[in-house]
Design a protein around this motif. Structure first.
Motif, PDB file in Angstrom:
ATOM      1  N   PRO A   1       0.830  -1.210   0.000  1.00 43.31           N
ATOM      2  CA  PRO A   1       0.000   0.000   0.000  1.00 43.31           C
ATOM      3  C   PRO A   1       0.867   1.264   0.000  1.00 43.31           C
ATOM      4  CG  PRO A   1       0.121  -0.892   2.213  1.00 43.31           C
ATOM      5  CD  PRO A   1       0.898  -1.843   1.325  1.00 43.31           C
ATOM      6  N   LEU A   2       0.638   2.150  -0.970  1.00 38.95           N
ATOM      7  CA  LEU A   2       1.313   3.444  -0.989  1.00 38.95           C
ATOM      8  C   LEU A   2       0.284   4.521  -0.659  1.00 38.95           C
ATOM      9  CD1 LEU A   2       3.766   3.490  -4.059  1.00 38.95           C
ATOM     10  CD2 LEU A   2       4.142   2.676  -1.723  1.00 38.95           C
ATOM     11  N   SER A   3       0.468   5.163   0.478  1.00 38.05           N
ATOM     12  CA  SER A   3      -0.450   6.211   0.898  1.00 38.05           C
ATOM     13  C   SER A   3      -0.056   7.537   0.270  1.00 38.05           C
ATOM     14  CB  SER A   3      -0.452   6.336   2.427  1.00 38.05           C
ATOM     15  OG  SER A   3       0.872   6.408   2.926  1.00 38.05           O
TER      16      SER A   3
ATOM     17  N   VAL B   1      -3.303  16.481  -8.793  1.00 38.42           N
ATOM     18  CA  VAL B   1      -2.021  16.449  -8.092  1.00 38.42           C
ATOM     19  C   VAL B   1      -2.053  15.309  -7.082  1.00 38.42           C
ATOM     20  CG1 VAL B   1      -0.290  17.723  -6.791  1.00 38.42           C
ATOM     21  CG2 VAL B   1      -1.833  18.953  -8.351  1.00 38.42           C
ATOM     22  N   LEU B   2      -1.136  14.374  -7.245  1.00 39.62           N
ATOM     23  CA  LEU B   2      -1.024  13.196  -6.385  1.00 39.62           C
ATOM     24  C   LEU B   2       0.338  13.229  -5.699  1.00 39.62           C
ATOM     25  CD1 LEU B   2      -1.973  10.310  -5.484  1.00 39.62           C
ATOM     26  CD2 LEU B   2      -0.891   9.456  -7.591  1.00 39.62           C
ATOM     27  N   ALA B   3       0.346  13.468  -4.396  1.00 38.75           N
ATOM     28  CA  ALA B   3       1.584  13.434  -3.609  1.00 38.75           C
ATOM     29  C   ALA B   3       1.628  12.103  -2.874  1.00 38.75           C
ATOM     30  CB  ALA B   3       1.633  14.595  -2.624  1.00 38.75           C
ATOM     31  N   LEU B   4       2.663  11.328  -3.110  1.00 39.71           N
ATOM     32  CA  LEU B   4       2.746   9.982  -2.546  1.00 39.71           C
ATOM     33  C   LEU B   4       3.792   9.884  -1.448  1.00 39.71           C
ATOM     34  CD1 LEU B   4       2.557   7.758  -5.760  1.00 39.71           C
ATOM     35  CD2 LEU B   4       0.830   7.955  -3.955  1.00 39.71           C
ATOM     36  N   ASP B   5       3.488   9.055  -0.442  1.00 39.32           N
ATOM     37  CA  ASP B   5       4.520   8.617   0.495  1.00 39.32           C
ATOM     38  C   ASP B   5       5.362   7.573  -0.246  1.00 39.32           C
ATOM     39  OD1 ASP B   5       3.670  10.101   2.791  1.00 39.32           O
ATOM     40  OD2 ASP B   5       2.038   8.665   3.050  1.00 39.32           O
ATOM     41  N   ARG B   6       6.644   7.847  -0.405  1.00 41.85           N
ATOM     42  CA  ARG B   6       7.482   6.903  -1.146  1.00 41.85           C
ATOM     43  C   ARG B   6       7.547   5.551  -0.439  1.00 41.85           C
ATOM     44  NH1 ARG B   6      12.511   7.789  -1.260  1.00 41.85           N
ATOM     45  NH2 ARG B   6      12.779   9.643   0.032  1.00 41.85           N
ATOM     46  N   PRO B   7       7.849   4.470  -1.179  1.00 37.55           N
ATOM     47  CA  PRO B   7       7.949   3.147  -0.562  1.00 37.55           C
ATOM     48  C   PRO B   7       8.900   3.153   0.640  1.00 37.55           C
ATOM     49  CG  PRO B   7       7.994   2.961  -2.940  1.00 37.55           C
ATOM     50  CD  PRO B   7       8.050   4.429  -2.634  1.00 37.55           C
ATOM     51  N   GLY B   8       8.419   2.617   1.757  1.00 31.70           N
ATOM     52  CA  GLY B   8       9.169   2.655   3.010  1.00 31.70           C
ATOM     53  C   GLY B   8       8.669   3.721   3.952  1.00 31.70           C
ATOM     54  N   TYR B   9       7.780   4.568   3.466  1.00 35.34           N
ATOM     55  CA  TYR B   9       7.172   5.628   4.269  1.00 35.34           C
ATOM     56  C   TYR B   9       5.659   5.410   4.325  1.00 35.34           C
ATOM     57  CZ  TYR B   9      11.590   8.201   3.606  1.00 35.34           C
ATOM     58  OH  TYR B   9      12.913   8.586   3.588  1.00 35.34           O
ATOM     59  N   GLY B  10       4.999   6.048   5.278  1.00 34.38           N
ATOM     60  CA  GLY B  10       3.543   6.019   5.338  1.00 34.38           C
ATOM     61  C   GLY B  10       2.992   4.613   5.472  1.00 34.38           C
TER      62      GLY B  10
ATOM     63  N   ALA C   1       5.270   1.443   5.286  1.00 32.41           N
ATOM     64  CA  ALA C   1       6.365   1.223   6.250  1.00 32.41           C
ATOM     65  C   ALA C   1       6.262  -0.114   6.978  1.00 32.41           C
ATOM     66  CB  ALA C   1       6.432   2.386   7.233  1.00 32.41           C
ATOM     67  N   PRO C   2       5.076  -0.543   7.472  1.00 33.69           N
ATOM     68  CA  PRO C   2       5.015  -1.845   8.150  1.00 33.69           C
ATOM     69  C   PRO C   2       5.407  -3.009   7.246  1.00 33.69           C
ATOM     70  CG  PRO C   2       3.085  -0.530   8.698  1.00 33.69           C
ATOM     71  CD  PRO C   2       3.788   0.180   7.569  1.00 33.69           C
ATOM     72  N   ALA C   3       5.046  -2.933   5.962  1.00 29.22           N
ATOM     73  CA  ALA C   3       5.378  -4.014   5.029  1.00 29.22           C
ATOM     74  C   ALA C   3       6.830  -3.946   4.573  1.00 29.22           C
ATOM     75  CB  ALA C   3       4.450  -3.962   3.814  1.00 29.22           C
TER      76      ALA C   3
ATOM     77  N   PRO D   1      11.102   8.486   9.818  1.00 23.09           N
ATOM     78  CA  PRO D   1      12.440   7.875   9.809  1.00 23.09           C
ATOM     79  C   PRO D   1      12.894   7.571   8.388  1.00 23.09           C
ATOM     80  CG  PRO D   1      10.974   6.764  11.372  1.00 23.09           C
ATOM     81  CD  PRO D   1      10.113   7.666  10.547  1.00 23.09           C
ATOM     82  N   VAL D   2      14.189   7.720   8.138  1.00 27.31           N
ATOM     83  CA  VAL D   2      14.746   7.352   6.838  1.00 27.31           C
ATOM     84  C   VAL D   2      14.940   5.835   6.812  1.00 27.31           C
ATOM     85  CG1 VAL D   2      16.668   7.639   5.242  1.00 27.31           C
ATOM     86  CG2 VAL D   2      15.929   9.562   6.665  1.00 27.31           C
ATOM     87  N   PRO D   3      14.314   5.127   5.871  1.00 27.28           N
ATOM     88  CA  PRO D   3      14.476   3.664   5.813  1.00 27.28           C
ATOM     89  C   PRO D   3      15.939   3.268   5.602  1.00 27.28           C
ATOM     90  CG  PRO D   3      12.609   4.369   4.477  1.00 27.28           C
ATOM     91  CD  PRO D   3      13.352   5.609   4.861  1.00 27.28           C
ATOM     92  N   ALA D   4      16.303   2.124   6.168  1.00 30.32           N
ATOM     93  CA  ALA D   4      17.708   1.696   6.162  1.00 30.32           C
ATOM     94  C   ALA D   4      18.249   1.501   4.748  1.00 30.32           C
ATOM     95  CB  ALA D   4      17.842   0.398   6.966  1.00 30.32           C
TER      96      ALA D   4
END
Length: 304
Positions: free
Chosen positions: A23-25, A74-83, A86-88, A196-199
């Protein structure tokens, strides 16, 4: 109290896109017309979130509201690893993985909604890496008609150990620049945007200067780089600029300076000015939608 948008401002709503099960929020603002003139996809930088492009500390700061008021989706996305992802993705994804996820999500979006003239990518800082990678890989309706990249270059102005990471947010002044560039409320509001910045992203970021030429070589859409007046993360000397633009052999390029701004341009007093300039570049791209490599060379005065 934060100023609220005027009653005429287009509504901004939360969305979640499916990226092959991830899921990308994000946030979405649509124009009044059912078919947008084009669709702007906005990608935030390291340690931020989609709300970076929807600042409400002053009326007019939001890219989403501005773009929708001018007829764009206009679609602003949380990049993969954010939003929501992040749990996945507890460690995030490297650039290739982020690109796969973004293109899968946009493919689903394009099947369900009108794009208008096509996709236009607006990206900040590390989001610019993803925008370039996606532009190099995308085909068909997902191939962007243009990219406006703010706060991203090729060569860092700091040592790798000073870059933002999992346990190190980076130097405050390099993120912001002079205090005069921002309303006082911007710093309080930013607390709700920071993530947080993903590893995996942190691990790969120092490798960007070497990765850049191969990524840039695949880009065909026009690219506009914007550097803030006080951009402190990236080198902007003549040699660095040449090494930034030269690998974009298949794309037309432009580099401009945004005055009265630090790195976090979209959170400062210059937000509306920058967003208007980015959307003006989109207007130019709409006038010449043919990929740069397929264009007829410009005619000089001597040839007329």
């Amino acid at each position: 109290m934060h100023p609220t948008p005027s009653p005429a401002a287009p509504p901004v709503r939360s969305v979640v896109l499916d990226a092959d099960g991830i899921p990308l929020s994000g946030l979405l603002a649509l124009p009044a017309d059912p078919v947008p003139r084009a669709t702007v996809v906005a990608l935030h930088g390291a340690g931020m979130s989609a709300g970076y492009f929807d600042s409400r500390v002053r009326p007019g700061f939001s890219l989403l509201e501005l773009g929708a008021s001018l007829g764009f989706a206009v679609l602003a996305l949380d990049r993969p690893g954010y939003g929501a992802s992040a749990p996945a993705l507890p460690r995030g994804l490297d650039l290739a993985g982020q690109t796969d996820a973004l293109l899968a999500a946009l493919d689903g979006y394009a099947r369900d909604r009108e794009l208008g003239a096509g996709l236009f990518l607006v990206a900040h800082s590390n989001g610019g890496r993803l925008a370039l990678s996606a532009a190099a890989r995308a085909r068909g309706p997902l191939a962007p008609i243009g990219l406006d990249l703010c706060g991203v270059g090729r060569h860092f102005a700091v040592d790798p150990g000073q870059l933002p990471g999992v346990d190190f947010p980076g130097q405050w002044r390099r993120h912001w620049g002079a205090l005069r560039f921002y309303p006082p409320e911007a710093f309080r509001a930013c607390a709700g945007l920071v993530r947080p910045v993903p590893a995996e992203e942190a691990r790969e970021t120092p490798l960007w200067p070497g990765m850049y030429p191969a990524v840039a070589a695949g880009v065909r859409a026009p690219v506009r780089f914007t550097f803030a007046e006080q951009e402190l993360w990236w080198r902007r000397d003549g040699a660095a600029v040449e090494e930034l633009l030269t690998p974009l052999m298949g794309a037309s390029t432009e580099l401009v300076m945004q005055p009265h701004a630090g790195h976090n341009v979209s959170l400062g007093w210059a937000a509306r000015s920058y967003h208007l300039r980015a959307l003006a570049f989109l207007e130019e791209c709409l006038l010449a939608p043919v990929p740069a490599g397929d264009r007829v060379p410009a005619t000089t005065d001597a040839e007329l």
